[in-house]
Design a protein around this motif. Sequence first.
Motif, PDB file in Angstrom:
ATOM      1  N   LYS A 204       0.825  -1.282   0.120  1.00 39.86           N
ATOM      2  CA  LYS A 204      -0.010   0.052   0.055  1.00 39.86           C
ATOM      3  C   LYS A 204       0.705   1.235   0.045  1.00 39.86           C
TER       4      LYS A 204
ATOM      5  N   GLU B 248      -5.499  -0.361  -5.236  1.00 41.32           N
ATOM      6  CA  GLU B 248      -5.906  -1.918  -5.704  1.00 41.32           C
ATOM      7  C   GLU B 248      -6.338  -1.714  -7.365  1.00 41.32           C
TER       8      GLU B 248
ATOM      9  N   ARG C 174      -2.634  -2.063  -8.757  1.00 37.91           N
ATOM     10  CA  ARG C 174      -2.343  -3.433  -8.155  1.00 37.91           C
ATOM     11  C   ARG C 174      -2.750  -4.335  -9.417  1.00 37.91           C
ATOM     12  N   ASN C 175      -3.900  -4.243  -9.852  1.00 34.59           N
ATOM     13  CA  ASN C 175      -4.488  -4.894 -10.861  1.00 34.59           C
ATOM     14  C   ASN C 175      -3.854  -4.797 -12.369  1.00 34.59           C
TER      15      ASN C 175
END
Length: 258
Positions: free
Chosen positions: A111, A138, A141-142
């Motif tokens: 994070k 997030e 991150r994907n």
Amino acid sequence: MRLNYFVARLYPKWWRDRYGEEFAALLEDARPGLAGTFDICKGALAMQLTNWSPKRILACGALAGLAIAGVATLFLTPMYRSLAILHVASGSGDKEILARVNSISNTVLGKDELRDLIRKLNLYPEERKRMTTEQLIEYMRNEVTVAPLDNFEGGKKVPAFKVQFAYPDRVIAQRTVWALVTQYIDQDVKLRDKDAYLAGELRPEGGIGLELLATASLPEEPTYPGRNKILFSGLAGGTLIGGLFALIFRLRKAPPKQ
């Protein structure tokens, strides 16, 4: 309305040849509004479908669904995927390499690190207006892919893995991959230093476990994530709707049982 005359041309040719002039005169006198235009269109399509075979209705439904999906893909955001390859210089086993890469990934894709990287490179300026920090992290991150690869040097297999990132700007995609692989190498050095310290040993000269095998690429051609899925969904949906219409009109044309 000119639209009514245009829609009336959707009727089959044999019908227009026989009733076209009378229908045009009726339109001139009645001048139906949009509701009337819809009724004309519905009647024309119903008559066309009634004279089509089930196979033709099914094929047209599939093509229509595919065409609509094709138009939808034009609104997809193009993404550029930059790629770099890292390989392990030490002679560790596969399980040890996987554990080390997973440990480093937990840090690099953590994070705090991703939040700092987003700010440093000014990533996702529009998304930051409507997403929370957690959602943005997030989301990024994907878009990062870390996966093992099989590479060969001098006829020998070299343990390696790729670091890939997708972004609408090709230059920023490359810069982000550069930043990520730099963090992977830095974290590997820190882990090796820690291992050496715990073992009471000095880290040997040149003992960096990760080395850059292929630098971050500057992608030339964009990709369109989800395009194949949209096209398949359009084809499947159009085929389903076409099949339902074909079944309905086949049942309507079937002679009643005696």
